[in-house]
Design an enzyme around this catalytic site. Structure first.
Site, PDB file in Angstrom:
ATOM      1  N   HIS A 103      88.512  62.996 -10.853  1.00  0.00           N
ATOM      2  CA  HIS A 103      87.923  61.897 -11.624  1.00  0.00           C
ATOM      3  C   HIS A 103      86.418  62.122 -11.825  1.00  0.00           C
ATOM      4  O   HIS A 103      85.912  62.128 -12.946  1.00  0.00           O
ATOM      5  CB  HIS A 103      88.180  60.573 -10.892  1.00  0.00           C
ATOM      6  CG  HIS A 103      87.596  59.376 -11.567  1.00  0.00           C
ATOM      7  ND1 HIS A 103      88.351  58.507 -12.316  1.00  0.00           N
ATOM      8  CD2 HIS A 103      86.325  58.896 -11.623  1.00  0.00           C
ATOM      9  CE1 HIS A 103      87.578  57.548 -12.803  1.00  0.00           C
ATOM     10  NE2 HIS A 103      86.333  57.759 -12.391  1.00  0.00           N
ATOM     11  N   GLU A 104      85.720  62.321 -10.704  1.00  0.00           N
ATOM     12  CA  GLU A 104      84.262  62.487 -10.799  1.00  0.00           C
ATOM     13  C   GLU A 104      83.905  63.763 -11.544  1.00  0.00           C
ATOM     14  O   GLU A 104      82.898  63.825 -12.253  1.00  0.00           O
ATOM     15  CB  GLU A 104      83.620  62.464  -9.407  1.00  0.00           C
ATOM     16  CG  GLU A 104      83.815  61.151  -8.645  1.00  0.00           C
ATOM     17  CD  GLU A 104      83.409  59.913  -9.434  1.00  0.00           C
ATOM     18  OE1 GLU A 104      82.531  60.015 -10.311  1.00  0.00           O
ATOM     19  OE2 GLU A 104      84.011  58.842  -9.174  1.00  0.00           O
ATOM     20  N   HIS A 114      83.882  63.047 -15.175  1.00  0.00           N
ATOM     21  CA  HIS A 114      82.581  62.485 -15.584  1.00  0.00           C
ATOM     22  C   HIS A 114      81.551  63.621 -15.667  1.00  0.00           C
ATOM     23  O   HIS A 114      80.714  63.657 -16.570  1.00  0.00           O
ATOM     24  CB  HIS A 114      82.074  61.488 -14.549  1.00  0.00           C
ATOM     25  CG  HIS A 114      82.726  60.135 -14.591  1.00  0.00           C
ATOM     26  ND1 HIS A 114      82.855  59.403 -15.744  1.00  0.00           N
ATOM     27  CD2 HIS A 114      83.245  59.359 -13.598  1.00  0.00           C
ATOM     28  CE1 HIS A 114      83.443  58.231 -15.457  1.00  0.00           C
ATOM     29  NE2 HIS A 114      83.693  58.187 -14.162  1.00  0.00           N
ATOM     30  N   HIS A 169      81.738  65.447 -18.797  1.00  0.00           N
ATOM     31  CA  HIS A 169      81.201  64.633 -19.894  1.00  0.00           C
ATOM     32  C   HIS A 169      79.681  64.835 -19.985  1.00  0.00           C
ATOM     33  O   HIS A 169      79.108  64.884 -21.073  1.00  0.00           O
ATOM     34  CB  HIS A 169      81.546  63.165 -19.612  1.00  0.00           C
ATOM     35  CG  HIS A 169      81.468  62.247 -20.790  1.00  0.00           C
ATOM     36  ND1 HIS A 169      81.581  60.883 -20.659  1.00  0.00           N
ATOM     37  CD2 HIS A 169      81.280  62.474 -22.112  1.00  0.00           C
ATOM     38  CE1 HIS A 169      81.475  60.321 -21.852  1.00  0.00           C
ATOM     39  NE2 HIS A 169      81.286  61.260 -22.747  1.00  0.00           N
TER      40      HIS A 169
HETATM   41 ZN   LIG Z   1      84.672  56.719 -13.079  1.00  0.00          ZN
END
Ligand SMILES: [Zn+2]
Length: 700
Positions: free
Chosen positions: A472-473, A476, A479
């Site tokens: 998940h991290e 990010h 991104h």
């Molecule tokens: Zn998040």
């Protein structure tokens, strides 16, 4: 004040990749650096506001975007350290600086001459013939000033300034109180009896925690989610589970100097007052106006639809847990501290899956390698570990990221282990944004996590949830890393908060694919791949306990939305509001909010997720649909789809409206039904969607 050239925060960083030279920073460097950063920024703003020439994009918007760089650099280092590696000195500076920085930014947004220039350009924007990204920046800047109160009367602006300063002080105190409560709790697990039921990996993690804190007991438990959740899952000692659970639940709620309840009431009143000054019915109306969801009604419609299905599933789950407890002869009613313990037994019985069987196949290094592999397959990225880049703590690791042509993409820092001076949870942040305004500047991104360490010399073994958090991290992180925009304030994750979880939650999907698990989930001792049967079991359990997970999340999100939906709350009572929302929802007694109000850092430690905790589920509508786009091609690494994903989602920052970005990728907008399906909550018992609730996404 020492000359700027003496202060390592301000002088040029002569390090590899111009990474921050953490080893040179001392707490006493921050105040003078902040002061100088603010003074420089003020001078830059005065110059823009006082320009005699007619406003142009270059002399106003571009100049504004170019201002405050010194301050940004200092703040980037400071806020990352207060989250990941704080100490008493930094906390004192934080309490001092938070209101000053709020005052500083308010002085800019309430500068009438500056706003007149921005408003003039905005008025004429259709005739300026600006390229799309410049037009977007002009619109975003204008909106940011208006939302900060720039168009209001001088009296209203002054009041908003006071509110912002007070909120900055209150939210800083809130966050420090939670950290203090987390640090103050230690439960020694001194005897075999205290450790009854704990599997080897939890014993190793509690022993590592004891060593780290220099405890006299051989094993200890702290209020770190990576220790608490396994303890609640496996400990056979119901009395200790209850004790630990209550300490975990009562963070921020203990009477005394760290009690957050009064602070929260004041925060809610001030946020509502500011929203009214800005012409909105409530803080939630104000906050949501600049998101994909747009209105509290749209958010509520989505959440209450999923709530109904989650509640049905949770009741079924509870009955099963109760039956297991009865079969074992435990004469109890399931309490919140029993849920995970009996759920694990149900999981073993129904799916023959034991958490303790999974972890040996998920050593941290293998999961890092898996995340890099997926980034390579999708986006052609390669990662090379660097040992010569300065870090703020010896446990931090650094990789240089390169693209398929070997060009530098950015630096990726990762800080995986729990420490007493680290905020709980997991997050991504940046020390430097990508941009092309001041040359081709590549980003410096950090991921921070709170995994439990392995015992001496043993690798850290992750749970499947931990592995998902890492993915998940890292989503990010990508991104931020892949960002390809001109203006720094439009870079990377600077998007609407109900869109920002798309790149992170979407990335999690690849962890569960058979190919990735077969290649990377390998036993830490034998190197053997995870058996196919175990992979199948893991995939089969995805819908397991989803009623519980849905309710613990949605109750938090609805309490957040309700607390921020008050028009004029007078002096609100946040705890009473929480009770009322939970009663209205018929929240089962056996389940508690994932984040109860007194330690709900997402919404009270700063404004990021206030009236916005729903964002994870909003983004889930997008990620369920986006991964389906890959599955429809028959190849989860389909090159053409990956190219579109990079172009419209991972690299585009905030240079376009989020709805437009998603439509460009997928050609359609998703519905909430994808969330129900993804969570396995669709069953014959789920009612068909009520009119007006199924389609909750606004198209432009
Ligand atoms: Zn998040």
């Amino acid at each position: 004040m020492a000359p700027a050239t003496q202060n390592p925060l301000l002088k040029p960083w002569k390090t590899p990749f111009e990474a921050p030279p953490f080893n040179e920073f001392l707490p006493e460097h921050f105040l003078p650096a902040f002061e100088r950063g603010m003074a420089t920024h003020r001078a830059e703003i005065d110059k823009i506001a006082g320009t005699a020439a007619k406003p142009t994009f270059a002399n106003t918007i571009r100049a504004l975007e170019n201002s405050g760089r010194e301050l940004d650099r200092v703040a980037g280092v400071f806020w990352n350290l207060t989250g990941a590696d704080s100490n008493d000195d930094l906390q004192a500076i934080e309490r001092d600086m938070a209101p000053k920085l709020a005052e500083h930014s308010n002085a800019i947004t309430s500068n009438a001459a500056l706003f007149a220039r921005i408003a003039d350009l905005h008025e004429r924007r259709a005739t300026l013939k600006l390229p799309p990204e410049e037009l977007r920046l002009l619109e975003r800047k204008h909106l940011a000033f208006v939302r900060a109160g720039a168009a209001l009367s001088p009296d209203a602006k002054a009041r908003i300034g006071e509110i912002k300063q007070r909120l900055a002080a209150l939210t800083t105190q809130f966050s420090q109180n939670v950290l203090a409560d987390e640090k103050s709790f230690v439960l020694p697990l001194a005897s075999e009896r205290d450790r009854a039921g704990l599997p080897d990996f939890t014993l190793a993690a509690t022993a590592a925690a004891a060593k780290e804190l220099g405890a006299s007991a051989s094993h200890i438990l702290t209020l770190n989610r990576s220790l608490i959740e396994p303890f609640l899952t496996f400990s056979a000692r119901r009395d200790l589970r209850e004790q630990v659970f209550k300490a975990w639940q009562q963070r921020g709620e203990k009477p005394g100097s760290t009690d957050n309840r009064g602070l929260i009431n004041e925060i809610l009143a001030l946020r509502a007052e500011r929203a009214r000054l800005l012409g909105y019915a409530s803080y939630a109306n104000f906050k949501l106006a600049d998101t994909m969801a747009k209105t509290p009604e749209a958010v509520r419609g989505m959440m209450e639809h999923v709530w109904a299905a989650g509640l049905t599933a949770a009741k079924r789950e509870r009955d099963k847990l109760q039956a297991v407890a009865a079969r074992e002869g435990a004469n109890i009613s399931i309490a919140p501290w029993d849920w995970r313990y009996y759920a694990e037994k149900v999981r073993k019985a129904d799916y023959d899956l034991d958490e303790a069987d999974v972890k040996p196949y998920l050593p941290l290094d293998q999961i890092i390698a898996a995340s890099f592999h997926v980034a390579g397959q999708l986006f052609g990225l390669a990662f090379e570990e660097k040992l010569d880049v300065p870090v703020y703590h010896p446990e931090v690791r650094v990789w240089e990221v390169k693209d398929a042509d070997g060009r530098h993409v950015g630096l990726f820092l990762a800080d995986y282990f729990a420490r007493p001076n680290k905020r709980s949870g997991a997050w991504m942040s940046e020390f430097r944004n990508q941009e092309k305004l001041a040359g081709n500047i590549r980003p410096v991104i950090v991921n921070v996590m709170n995994f439990a360490k392995g015992e001496d010399g043993q690798p850290a073994l992750l749970s499947f949830d931990d592995a998902r958090t890492l993915f998940h991290e890292f989503g990010h992180g990508l991104h931020g890393l892949l960002s390809d925009v001109t203006f720094p304030s439009l870079a990377g994750t600077s998007v609407s908060h109900d869109f920002v979880e798309l790149p992170s939650q979407l990335f999690e999907h690849w962890l569960s694919t058979k190919g990735v698990l077969r290649a990377f989930a390998r036993h830490h001792l034998t190197g053997e791949p995870m058996p196919d049967a175990l992979i199948e079991k893991l995939r089969a359990t995805r819908a397991f306990n989803q009623g519980f997970h849905t309710l613990e999340y949605l109750s938090s999100a609805l309490v957040d939305l309700d607390a921020h939906s008050l028009g004029d709350p007078g002096t609100p009572d946040a705890m009473k509001l929480q009770d009322e929302t939970l009663a209205r929802l018929s929240m089962p007694d056996e389940i508690v909010m994932r984040h109860a109000t007194p330690h709900f850092q997402h919404i009270y430690a700063n404004e990021g997720y206030a009236a916005g905790y729903y964002s994870y589920m909003w983004s889930e509508m997008l990620d369920a649909d986006a991964f389906q786009a890959f599955e429809e091609t028959g190849d989860v690494f389909d090159a053409a789809m990956a190219e579109k994903l990079k172009l419209h989602i991972y690299s585009s920052g905030n240079r376009q409206d989020p709805d437009a970005a998603y439509l460009a990728f997928r050609g359609r907008m998703p519905t909430v039904e994808g969330v129900l399906k993804q969570r396995g909550l669709v069953s014959c018992e789920a009612a068909p969607s009520r009119a007006g609730t199924a389609r909750v996404l606004h198209s432009k």
